[in-house]
Write a protein that holds these residues in place. Structure first.
Motif, PDB file in Angstrom:
ATOM      1  N   SER A  62       0.790  -1.204  -0.132  1.00  0.00           N
ATOM      2  CA  SER A  62      -0.152   0.028  -0.036  1.00  0.00           C
ATOM      3  C   SER A  62       0.867   1.181  -0.046  1.00  0.00           C
ATOM      4  O   SER A  62       1.949   1.376   0.734  1.00  0.00           O
ATOM      5  CB  SER A  62      -0.821   0.081   1.232  1.00  0.00           C
ATOM      6  OG  SER A  62      -1.755  -0.861   1.036  1.00  0.00           O
ATOM      7  N   LEU A  63       0.469   2.105  -0.739  1.00  0.00           N
ATOM      8  CA  LEU A  63       1.402   3.432  -0.824  1.00  0.00           C
ATOM      9  C   LEU A  63       0.443   4.773  -0.687  1.00  0.00           C
ATOM     10  O   LEU A  63      -0.891   4.905  -1.094  1.00  0.00           O
ATOM     11  CB  LEU A  63       1.841   3.696  -2.062  1.00  0.00           C
ATOM     12  CG  LEU A  63       2.583   4.821  -2.484  1.00  0.00           C
ATOM     13  CD1 LEU A  63       3.982   4.490  -3.357  1.00  0.00           C
ATOM     14  CD2 LEU A  63       1.880   5.421  -3.539  1.00  0.00           C
ATOM     15  N   ALA A 252      -2.902  17.637  -1.990  1.00  0.00           N
ATOM     16  CA  ALA A 252      -3.351  16.579  -2.888  1.00  0.00           C
ATOM     17  C   ALA A 252      -2.720  15.060  -2.335  1.00  0.00           C
ATOM     18  O   ALA A 252      -1.599  15.285  -2.107  1.00  0.00           O
ATOM     19  CB  ALA A 252      -2.861  16.574  -4.379  1.00  0.00           C
ATOM     20  N   VAL A 253      -3.695  14.176  -2.428  1.00  0.00           N
ATOM     21  CA  VAL A 253      -3.339  13.101  -1.555  1.00  0.00           C
ATOM     22  C   VAL A 253      -3.647  11.597  -2.576  1.00  0.00           C
ATOM     23  O   VAL A 253      -4.753  11.765  -2.962  1.00  0.00           O
ATOM     24  CB  VAL A 253      -3.957  12.747  -0.297  1.00  0.00           C
ATOM     25  CG1 VAL A 253      -3.242  11.426   0.387  1.00  0.00           C
ATOM     26  CG2 VAL A 253      -3.487  14.105   0.726  1.00  0.00           C
ATOM     27  N   LEU A 254      -2.713  10.688  -2.779  1.00  0.00           N
ATOM     28  CA  LEU A 254      -3.283   9.653  -3.576  1.00  0.00           C
ATOM     29  C   LEU A 254      -2.846   8.566  -2.608  1.00  0.00           C
ATOM     30  O   LEU A 254      -1.784   8.432  -2.184  1.00  0.00           O
ATOM     31  CB  LEU A 254      -2.344   9.416  -4.811  1.00  0.00           C
ATOM     32  CG  LEU A 254      -2.467   8.088  -5.357  1.00  0.00           C
ATOM     33  CD1 LEU A 254      -3.731   7.885  -6.020  1.00  0.00           C
ATOM     34  CD2 LEU A 254      -1.330   7.802  -6.292  1.00  0.00           C
ATOM     35  N   VAL A 255      -4.083   7.723  -2.295  1.00  0.00           N
ATOM     36  CA  VAL A 255      -3.740   6.553  -1.580  1.00  0.00           C
ATOM     37  C   VAL A 255      -4.221   5.533  -2.381  1.00  0.00           C
ATOM     38  O   VAL A 255      -5.279   5.141  -3.077  1.00  0.00           O
ATOM     39  CB  VAL A 255      -4.732   6.517  -0.324  1.00  0.00           C
ATOM     40  CG1 VAL A 255      -6.203   6.774  -0.527  1.00  0.00           C
ATOM     41  CG2 VAL A 255      -4.683   5.286   0.458  1.00  0.00           C
ATOM     42  N   CYS A 256      -3.205   4.484  -2.201  1.00  0.00           N
ATOM     43  CA  CYS A 256      -3.558   3.062  -3.124  1.00  0.00           C
ATOM     44  C   CYS A 256      -3.328   1.890  -2.108  1.00  0.00           C
ATOM     45  O   CYS A 256      -2.482   1.613  -1.640  1.00  0.00           O
ATOM     46  CB  CYS A 256      -2.506   2.991  -4.141  1.00  0.00           C
ATOM     47  SG  CYS A 256      -2.397   4.321  -5.795  1.00  0.00           S
ATOM     48  N   ASN A 257      -4.551   1.502  -1.839  1.00  0.00           N
ATOM     49  CA  ASN A 257      -4.710   0.263  -0.492  1.00  0.00           C
ATOM     50  C   ASN A 257      -4.662  -0.934  -1.301  1.00  0.00           C
ATOM     51  O   ASN A 257      -5.118  -1.324  -2.279  1.00  0.00           O
ATOM     52  CB  ASN A 257      -5.842   0.603   0.466  1.00  0.00           C
ATOM     53  CG  ASN A 257      -6.092   1.766   1.074  1.00  0.00           C
ATOM     54  OD1 ASN A 257      -6.787   2.749   0.860  1.00  0.00           O
ATOM     55  ND2 ASN A 257      -5.302   1.707   2.014  1.00  0.00           N
ATOM     56  N   ASP A 258      -4.021  -1.891  -0.412  1.00  0.00           N
ATOM     57  CA  ASP A 258      -4.071  -3.302  -0.682  1.00  0.00           C
ATOM     58  C   ASP A 258      -5.519  -3.817  -0.111  1.00  0.00           C
ATOM     59  O   ASP A 258      -5.986  -3.344   0.712  1.00  0.00           O
ATOM     60  CB  ASP A 258      -2.958  -4.093  -0.117  1.00  0.00           C
ATOM     61  CG  ASP A 258      -2.567  -5.259  -0.773  1.00  0.00           C
ATOM     62  OD1 ASP A 258      -3.416  -5.871  -1.611  1.00  0.00           O
ATOM     63  OD2 ASP A 258      -1.760  -6.103  -0.226  1.00  0.00           O
ATOM     64  N   HIS A 259      -5.762  -5.113  -0.520  1.00  0.00           N
ATOM     65  CA  HIS A 259      -6.877  -5.963   0.097  1.00  0.00           C
ATOM     66  C   HIS A 259      -8.108  -5.527  -0.022  1.00  0.00           C
ATOM     67  O   HIS A 259      -9.046  -5.785   0.663  1.00  0.00           O
ATOM     68  CB  HIS A 259      -6.669  -6.096   1.743  1.00  0.00           C
ATOM     69  CG  HIS A 259      -5.311  -6.684   2.078  1.00  0.00           C
ATOM     70  ND1 HIS A 259      -4.554  -6.217   3.182  1.00  0.00           N
ATOM     71  CD2 HIS A 259      -4.626  -7.693   1.298  1.00  0.00           C
ATOM     72  CE1 HIS A 259      -3.368  -7.272   3.170  1.00  0.00           C
ATOM     73  NE2 HIS A 259      -3.249  -7.855   1.933  1.00  0.00           N
ATOM     74  N   GLU A 260      -8.444  -4.777  -1.010  1.00  0.00           N
ATOM     75  CA  GLU A 260      -9.765  -4.185  -1.172  1.00  0.00           C
ATOM     76  C   GLU A 260     -10.782  -5.330  -1.811  1.00  0.00           C
ATOM     77  O   GLU A 260     -11.693  -5.597  -1.275  1.00  0.00           O
ATOM     78  CB  GLU A 260      -9.825  -3.178  -2.359  1.00  0.00           C
ATOM     79  CG  GLU A 260     -11.285  -2.664  -2.709  1.00  0.00           C
ATOM     80  CD  GLU A 260     -12.015  -3.243  -3.731  1.00  0.00           C
ATOM     81  OE1 GLU A 260     -13.194  -2.856  -3.907  1.00  0.00           O
ATOM     82  OE2 GLU A 260     -11.413  -4.106  -4.436  1.00  0.00           O
ATOM     83  N   ALA A 267      -4.267  -4.098   8.055  1.00  0.00           N
ATOM     84  CA  ALA A 267      -3.541  -2.837   8.712  1.00  0.00           C
ATOM     85  C   ALA A 267      -3.053  -1.881   7.252  1.00  0.00           C
ATOM     86  O   ALA A 267      -2.802  -0.677   7.391  1.00  0.00           O
ATOM     87  CB  ALA A 267      -2.130  -3.362   9.126  1.00  0.00           C
ATOM     88  N   VAL A 268      -3.305  -2.544   6.243  1.00  0.00           N
ATOM     89  CA  VAL A 268      -2.889  -1.783   5.023  1.00  0.00           C
ATOM     90  C   VAL A 268      -4.047  -1.461   4.136  1.00  0.00           C
ATOM     91  O   VAL A 268      -4.049  -0.869   2.928  1.00  0.00           O
ATOM     92  CB  VAL A 268      -1.937  -2.486   4.205  1.00  0.00           C
ATOM     93  CG1 VAL A 268      -0.484  -2.495   4.964  1.00  0.00           C
ATOM     94  CG2 VAL A 268      -2.313  -3.809   3.672  1.00  0.00           C
ATOM     95  N   GLY A 269      -5.226  -1.948   4.360  1.00  0.00           N
ATOM     96  CA  GLY A 269      -6.352  -2.115   3.749  1.00  0.00           C
ATOM     97  C   GLY A 269      -7.319  -0.512   3.960  1.00  0.00           C
ATOM     98  O   GLY A 269      -6.848   0.252   4.985  1.00  0.00           O
ATOM     99  N   ALA A 270      -8.280  -0.097   3.290  1.00  0.00           N
ATOM    100  CA  ALA A 270      -8.871   0.972   3.502  1.00  0.00           C
ATOM    101  C   ALA A 270      -9.726   1.127   4.913  1.00  0.00           C
ATOM    102  O   ALA A 270      -9.966   2.378   5.037  1.00  0.00           O
ATOM    103  CB  ALA A 270      -9.972   1.208   2.197  1.00  0.00           C
ATOM    104  N   ASP A 271     -10.020  -0.311   5.393  1.00  0.00           N
ATOM    105  CA  ASP A 271     -10.615  -0.249   6.608  1.00  0.00           C
ATOM    106  C   ASP A 271      -9.807  -0.071   7.721  1.00  0.00           C
ATOM    107  O   ASP A 271     -10.115  -0.491   8.872  1.00  0.00           O
ATOM    108  CB  ASP A 271     -11.418  -1.426   6.727  1.00  0.00           C
ATOM    109  CG  ASP A 271     -12.800  -1.352   7.632  1.00  0.00           C
ATOM    110  OD1 ASP A 271     -13.097  -0.380   8.023  1.00  0.00           O
ATOM    111  OD2 ASP A 271     -13.288  -2.330   7.959  1.00  0.00           O
ATOM    112  N   GLY A 272      -8.549  -0.156   7.474  1.00  0.00           N
ATOM    113  CA  GLY A 272      -7.283   0.071   8.606  1.00  0.00           C
ATOM    114  C   GLY A 272      -7.044   1.500   8.733  1.00  0.00           C
ATOM    115  O   GLY A 272      -7.662   2.381   8.199  1.00  0.00           O
TER     116      GLY A 272
END
Length: 427
Positions: A62-63, A252-260, A267-272
């Motif tokens: 995730s980044l 400006a913020v870019l979020v690229c989550n894992d585990h969608e 811990a790295v997903g959007a629900d974390g």
């Protein structure tokens, strides 16, 4: 960038270089560093400067990248773009080696809601992350065989006369890829031979199979892009290119989550806590007031009209490939869009000449979801779900229009750099 051909070439190179979320984050990180973005360590204090460009990663999958704008946060708000790095696939189990009838096969687990039929009869390679031990130290390393390593052959039609009318797939028994014939080798030995030094021991791995065929333009007039992992690496790349074009006037913020694809609870997903923690460092005690004037565009691909199956769509909402980005709405909040966010995006799209489409699922059918509703609930931020239309979603190989990626970049860049406030005045 205004050249669709050049943009699509770079997009396809990114897709080919990103067979797993780990490789996708590595690819994005390289592009950010080349553009002057500074990597931040979550374990250390951050000293952020106006107009500074930064990024951080978590778990290597995730980044979050951001530009610290010069405008005051409560007035300018945050221009947030969200996507996810994972795609449905076949992941290799910890005890991978199976031996049956002279074949060496792999034990795999289905990741996400994958369409399984398209995985048969394809040249499959292996990529992911390994952890090795040497001299008492553990090191993680990304690997990619980059060549055909395995195949899941179909059963001949002569032995399965109902295959074209009543075929079901048992995910435990029917999708074991063939790796070798004969011998007593192991997957660990094959990995060690190509990717490890003689003094290293393989401790663990996270590996998946992927289709070796690269991304390509398709169709008689090259109107389409055919590739694996369009959902949702396409949105990751589009969001990244938009952030690189930031003029630094607004944060400006870019979020690229894992585990969608498996629910985002990690811990790295959007629900974390990842995004909220980073925004707290960016905004400090101004976070709540900044979020009140912010907008999150959750970018995830949309269901295009399939010409063979028009009945599965609502007749008034028929997104077309190459018809422009799609605003996705759902009253059950499977998508987070509302009229306020949609009005802002429609105004921006009109100013920059980007056509928009709409998707609403039929009342008698379900629909997918995105990180949009999850992030909206975690942050309390106004959110719009938008994405490029595609066909064959969750397949081993997917299809989208060649004109739409650059259109979405144009729209997201206008969103990031817009001088207009991200709010609608209430009468």
């Amino acid at each position: 960038m205004t050249d669709s051909g050049q943009f699509n070439s770079e997009l396809m190179a990114f897709l080919d270089a990103s067979p797993t979320p780990f490789h996708a984050v590595q690819s994005m990180q390289q592009r950010l560093q080349q553009a002057g973005f500074v990597r931040l360590d979550e374990s250390q204090p951050w000293q952020l400067q106006p107009a500074g460009r930064y990024f951080t990663t978590r778990n290597g999958s995730s980044l979050i990248a951001f530009v610290r704008g010069t405008a005051a946060l409560p007035e300018g708000g945050l221009r947030l773009i969200g996507a996810h790095t994972d795609s449905p696939c076949l992941m290799i189990k910890p005890h991978a080696d199976l031996y049956a009838h002279g074949y060496h096969q792999l034990s795999v687990e289905v990741y996400g809601g994958a369409l399984l039929n398209p995985w048969f009869d394809r040249d499959l390679s292996i990529a992911g992350r390994i952890v090795v031990s040497a001299d008492g130290q553990l090191r993680s390393r990304l690997i990619d065989f980059k060549r055909p390593m395995a195949v899941i052959p179909s059963l001949a039609i002569h032995l399965d006369r109902e295959a074209n009318s009543d075929r079901t797939i048992n995910p435990q028994n029917d999708i074991k890829p063939i790796l070798l014939q004969g011998g007593d080798s192991s997957l660990q030995a094959i990995i060690a031979e190509q990717f490890m030094a003689a003094d290293e021991q393989l401790v663990d791995y996270e590996l998946s199979l992927y289709d070796c065929a690269g991304a390509t333009l398709s169709g008689a007039d090259s109107q389409f892009i055919s590739s694996a992992r369009l959902d949702n690496l396409l949105s990751c790349f589009v969001g990244l290119q938009s952030l690189l074009a930031s003029d630094a006037s607004h944060t400006a913020v870019l979020v690229c989550n894992d585990h969608e694809e498996v629910g985002s609870v990690s811990a790295v997903g959007a629900d974390g806590p990842f995004l909220q923690a980073v925004l707290g460092r960016i905004c400090g005690d101004q976070l709540d007031s900044a979020l009140a004037t912010s907008l999150l565009l959750s970018c995830d691909n949309a269901h295009a009209l399939h010409p063979n199956f028009p009945a599965v769509h609502d007749a008034a909402h028929l997104p077309q490939l190459n018809g422009g980005p799609v605003i996705k709405t759902n009253v059950k909040q499977r998508y987070a869009s509302n009229a306020l966010g949609a009005a802002l995006v429609k105004q921006l799209a009109g100013r920059c000449g980007v056509p928009l489409q709409s998707f609403v699922a039929r009342n008698d059918m379900g629909c997918g979801s995105t990180i949009g509703p999850i992030s909206a609930a975690k942050l309390g931020v106004n959110t719009l779900d938008i994405g490029i239309p595609q066909l064959a979603m969750h397949s081993a190989r997917e299809l989208t229009g060649a004109s739409d990626p650059l259109r979405l970049v144009t729209l997201l860049t206008a969103f990031i750099n817009s001088v207009a406030p991200l709010c609608v005045i209430a009468d």
